[in-house]
Motif scaffolding. Structure first.
Motif, PDB file in Angstrom:
ATOM      1  N   VAL A  57     -11.371 -81.422 -12.793  1.00  0.00           N
ATOM      2  CA  VAL A  57     -10.521 -80.509 -12.036  1.00  0.00           C
ATOM      3  C   VAL A  57      -9.119 -80.491 -12.631  1.00  0.00           C
ATOM      4  N   ASN A  58      -8.539 -79.291 -12.681  1.00  0.00           N
ATOM      5  CA  ASN A  58      -7.114 -79.095 -12.918  1.00  0.00           C
ATOM      6  C   ASN A  58      -6.474 -78.930 -11.545  1.00  0.00           C
ATOM      7  N   LEU A  59      -5.812 -79.966 -11.060  1.00  0.00           N
ATOM      8  CA  LEU A  59      -5.343 -79.989  -9.686  1.00  0.00           C
ATOM      9  C   LEU A  59      -3.875 -79.578  -9.589  1.00  0.00           C
ATOM     10  N   ASP A  60      -3.536 -78.817  -8.548  1.00  0.00           N
ATOM     11  CA  ASP A  60      -2.144 -78.511  -8.234  1.00  0.00           C
ATOM     12  C   ASP A  60      -1.604 -79.685  -7.422  1.00  0.00           C
ATOM     13  N   TRP A  61      -0.979 -80.622  -8.127  1.00  0.00           N
ATOM     14  CA  TRP A  61      -0.578 -81.890  -7.509  1.00  0.00           C
ATOM     15  C   TRP A  61       0.445 -81.692  -6.397  1.00  0.00           C
ATOM     16  N   VAL A  79     -13.267 -86.146 -14.277  1.00  0.00           N
ATOM     17  CA  VAL A  79     -12.110 -85.891 -15.144  1.00  0.00           C
ATOM     18  C   VAL A  79     -11.028 -85.236 -14.301  1.00  0.00           C
ATOM     19  N   VAL A  80      -9.798 -85.701 -14.465  1.00  0.00           N
ATOM     20  CA  VAL A  80      -8.661 -85.154 -13.727  1.00  0.00           C
ATOM     21  C   VAL A  80      -7.578 -84.776 -14.726  1.00  0.00           C
ATOM     22  N   VAL A  81      -7.117 -83.525 -14.663  1.00  0.00           N
ATOM     23  CA  VAL A  81      -6.140 -83.004 -15.617  1.00  0.00           C
ATOM     24  C   VAL A  81      -4.729 -83.120 -15.040  1.00  0.00           C
ATOM     25  N   SER A  82      -3.808 -83.596 -15.876  1.00  0.00           N
ATOM     26  CA  SER A  82      -2.395 -83.608 -15.525  1.00  0.00           C
ATOM     27  C   SER A  82      -1.611 -82.988 -16.669  1.00  0.00           C
ATOM     28  N   PHE A  83      -0.713 -82.056 -16.349  1.00  0.00           N
ATOM     29  CA  PHE A  83       0.134 -81.394 -17.342  1.00  0.00           C
ATOM     30  C   PHE A  83       1.496 -82.078 -17.373  1.00  0.00           C
ATOM     31  N   ALA A  84       2.082 -82.180 -18.558  1.00  0.00           N
ATOM     32  CA  ALA A  84       3.412 -82.783 -18.680  1.00  0.00           C
ATOM     33  C   ALA A  84       4.123 -82.213 -19.890  1.00  0.00           C
ATOM     34  N   SER A  85       5.435 -81.968 -19.743  1.00  0.00           N
ATOM     35  CA  SER A  85       6.237 -81.596 -20.901  1.00  0.00           C
ATOM     36  C   SER A  85       6.310 -82.793 -21.843  1.00  0.00           C
ATOM     37  N   PHE A  86       6.461 -82.512 -23.133  1.00  0.00           N
ATOM     38  CA  PHE A  86       6.457 -83.577 -24.131  1.00  0.00           C
ATOM     39  C   PHE A  86       7.477 -83.267 -25.216  1.00  0.00           C
ATOM     40  N   ALA A  92       8.847 -85.953 -15.881  1.00  0.00           N
ATOM     41  CA  ALA A  92       7.473 -85.803 -16.360  1.00  0.00           C
ATOM     42  C   ALA A  92       6.767 -87.155 -16.403  1.00  0.00           C
ATOM     43  N   ALA A  93       7.468 -88.191 -16.862  1.00  0.00           N
ATOM     44  CA  ALA A  93       6.874 -89.518 -16.914  1.00  0.00           C
ATOM     45  C   ALA A  93       6.518 -90.017 -15.519  1.00  0.00           C
ATOM     46  N   ALA A  94       7.377 -89.741 -14.543  1.00  0.00           N
ATOM     47  CA  ALA A  94       7.095 -90.148 -13.169  1.00  0.00           C
ATOM     48  C   ALA A  94       5.874 -89.420 -12.623  1.00  0.00           C
ATOM     49  N   ASN A  95       5.747 -88.134 -12.950  1.00  0.00           N
ATOM     50  CA  ASN A  95       4.587 -87.368 -12.482  1.00  0.00           C
ATOM     51  C   ASN A  95       3.296 -87.870 -13.126  1.00  0.00           C
ATOM     52  N   VAL A  96       3.356 -88.207 -14.405  1.00  0.00           N
ATOM     53  CA  VAL A  96       2.169 -88.742 -15.077  1.00  0.00           C
ATOM     54  C   VAL A  96       1.781 -90.088 -14.464  1.00  0.00           C
ATOM     55  N   GLU A  97       2.774 -90.912 -14.174  1.00  0.00           N
ATOM     56  CA  GLU A  97       2.485 -92.201 -13.531  1.00  0.00           C
ATOM     57  C   GLU A  97       1.806 -91.992 -12.184  1.00  0.00           C
ATOM     58  N   ALA A  99      -0.010 -89.430 -11.274  1.00  0.00           N
ATOM     59  CA  ALA A  99      -1.381 -88.982 -11.523  1.00  0.00           C
ATOM     60  C   ALA A  99      -2.265 -90.161 -11.916  1.00  0.00           C
ATOM     61  N   PHE A 100      -1.751 -91.021 -12.797  1.00  0.00           N
ATOM     62  CA  PHE A 100      -2.494 -92.211 -13.210  1.00  0.00           C
ATOM     63  C   PHE A 100      -2.868 -93.073 -12.010  1.00  0.00           C
ATOM     64  N   GLU A 101      -1.924 -93.290 -11.108  1.00  0.00           N
ATOM     65  CA  GLU A 101      -2.202 -94.137  -9.946  1.00  0.00           C
ATOM     66  C   GLU A 101      -3.301 -93.532  -9.077  1.00  0.00           C
ATOM     67  N   GLN A 102      -3.295 -92.203  -8.930  1.00  0.00           N
ATOM     68  CA  GLN A 102      -4.342 -91.572  -8.134  1.00  0.00           C
ATOM     69  C   GLN A 102      -5.695 -91.677  -8.822  1.00  0.00           C
ATOM     70  N   VAL A 103      -5.717 -91.494 -10.136  1.00  0.00           N
ATOM     71  CA  VAL A 103      -6.984 -91.606 -10.863  1.00  0.00           C
ATOM     72  C   VAL A 103      -7.488 -93.041 -10.823  1.00  0.00           C
ATOM     73  N   ARG A 104      -6.592 -93.995 -10.971  1.00  0.00           N
ATOM     74  CA  ARG A 104      -7.018 -95.388 -10.902  1.00  0.00           C
ATOM     75  C   ARG A 104      -7.629 -95.703  -9.534  1.00  0.00           C
ATOM     76  N   SER A 105      -7.066 -95.121  -8.483  1.00  0.00           N
ATOM     77  CA  SER A 105      -7.578 -95.368  -7.138  1.00  0.00           C
ATOM     78  C   SER A 105      -8.919 -94.695  -6.898  1.00  0.00           C
TER      79      SER A 105
END
Length: 396
Positions: A57-61, A79-86, A92-97, A99-105
């Motif tokens: 899923v591409n989720l609207d977080w 699979v869980v998609v997260s978009f981030a500027s690079f 962006a780093a906080a948003n990726v973190e 997303a990671f925490e939700q996927v880990r859970s």
């Protein structure tokens, strides 16, 4: 050597057979449930299942948590998609973190889509090493990562678009860091479907007679048209690419896009294989993406973004008829036998304004209980979710 990889889900840990080279057991932060030891595969493509398709899923977080989506659908996506500027800004780093925490859970793979909005020249070895260090930390905490860098690079709508030389250099830099520092992660190369190429009129359309123009003029006729290859000039090479993917949507059946119409029968597989000839035009000049990049190169194939257009309040076919006709093509029973390299399909779960059609499009498969129930009822048993992780093929 052959060992086992532990796949962490919210309910339990499931052993997956993978070809592995090393094993680490970093402790999880005290705020989270302890993760088991995570073994690192030699080859990130080993994240592909031996059989079946990872459903994502591409989720609207901002609108929905991963847990809420899983509850609405009745399944936790693999699979869980997260978009981030690079390079990653602090936000962006906080948003990726997050997303990671939700996927880990909840369990599953994090497909991290990186958007170099500041331009490809900003992709330096330092920022890619930092990225890979983060990915390795996620791996050690039980979350596999696939990095999709600068997606839809063959389009003219993104800052990194239609710059094949700079794009390939930047992708290879990302891949070098990922493969060296985070071998439990993988890379994904993912252009847009080539029908309509070269997508003239976009803000970042290639300038005539530049070096990039010469690279994109694959038939050397002095023009860039639909007769030129929409994929090959952008391919970074087999060593850099673990997965190949393609954005593939139903925007309607004919130009101008945006009509609420049921997809033509067989459209999904025809576009994936370069055989589409229908209401949207004759695209048989588009290369067979599945054969060339999946079969011939031995890469697992993904559709990292897909959905079917439905615009509320606009006349035409009903929402369920449109979306169901599209997802049933994704669930075509011929796929497991005839297209075994197709390993991942991710639905675009957004309700958002699309400038291409000047309207808010509801792309969601679980936006209402009725649509979600119909989607779930049609799911084949070879579509895999986080609660039923697959046995994975050994790495070479």
């Amino acid at each position: 050597m052959t060992s086992h990889r532990v796949w962490q889900t919210a309910a339990s840990s499931v052993l997956l057979v993978l070809g592995l080279s090393a094993c680490s057991a970093d402790p999880a932060p005290s705020s989270a449930a302890p993760s088991p030891a995570v073994c690192v595969p030699r080859d990130g493509s080993a994240l592909a299942p031996a059989s079946g398709i990872l459903s994502g899923v591409n989720l609207d977080w901002e609108q929905e948590t991963l847990q809420e989506y899983g509850k609405a659908l009745g399944h936790r996506p693999a699979v869980v998609v997260s978009f981030a500027s690079f390079p990653l800004s602090s936000d962006a780093a906080a948003n990726v973190e997050a997303a990671f925490e939700q996927v880990r859970s909840e369990g599953g793979i994090l497909l991290l889509t990186l958007e170099p909005r500041a331009g490809l020249s900003a992709v330096t070895s330092q920022v890619t090493d930092d990225l890979a260090t983060t990915a390795d930390r996620y791996n050690r905490a039980g979350v596999p990562v696939i990095v999709r860098f600068a997606h839809e690079m063959n389009g003219s709508w993104y800052e990194w678009g239609q710059q094949p030389a700079a794009y390939k250099k930047a992708f290879r830099q990302v891949a070098e860091s990922i493969h060296r520092i985070a071998p439990g992660s993988a890379t994904m190369w993912a252009p847009n479907y080539g029908g309509g190429y070269p997508f003239a009129g976009g803000r970042h359309q290639v300038e005539p007679q530049t070096q990039d123009f010469l690279h994109l003029d694959t038939n050397q006729d002095g023009k860039i048209t639909g007769d030129d290859d929409p994929y090959a000039p952008y391919y970074p090479g087999d060593e850099a690419v673990d997965w190949v993917g393609m954005s593939l949507y139903h925007w309607g059946n004919s130009y101008p896009w945006g009509a609420n119409v049921v997809p033509e029968e067989g459209k999904f597989l025809q576009q994936l294989t370069g055989t589409y000839n229908g209401d949207g035009g004759d695209d048989r000049g588009v290369p067979d993406f599945y054969a060339e990049y999946g079969e011939d190169r031995g890469k697992p194939v993904a559709v990292p973004e897909t959905a079917a257009l439905s615009i509320p309040g606009r006349p035409g076919a009903e929402e369920l008829a449109i979306k169901q006709a599209w997802w049933q093509q994704l669930f075509d029973p011929s796929i497991p036998e005839e297209y075994p390299q197709l390993k991942m399909v991710n639905w675009f779960e957004w309700n958002k304004n699309e400038v291409e059609v000047d309207a808010v499009v509801d792309w969601r498969s679980a936006g209402t209980s009725g649509i979600a129930q119909a989607f779930t009822a049609d799911l084949p048993d070879w579509f895999l979710f986080a609660e039923q992780p697959p046995s994975c093929r050994p790495a070479p």
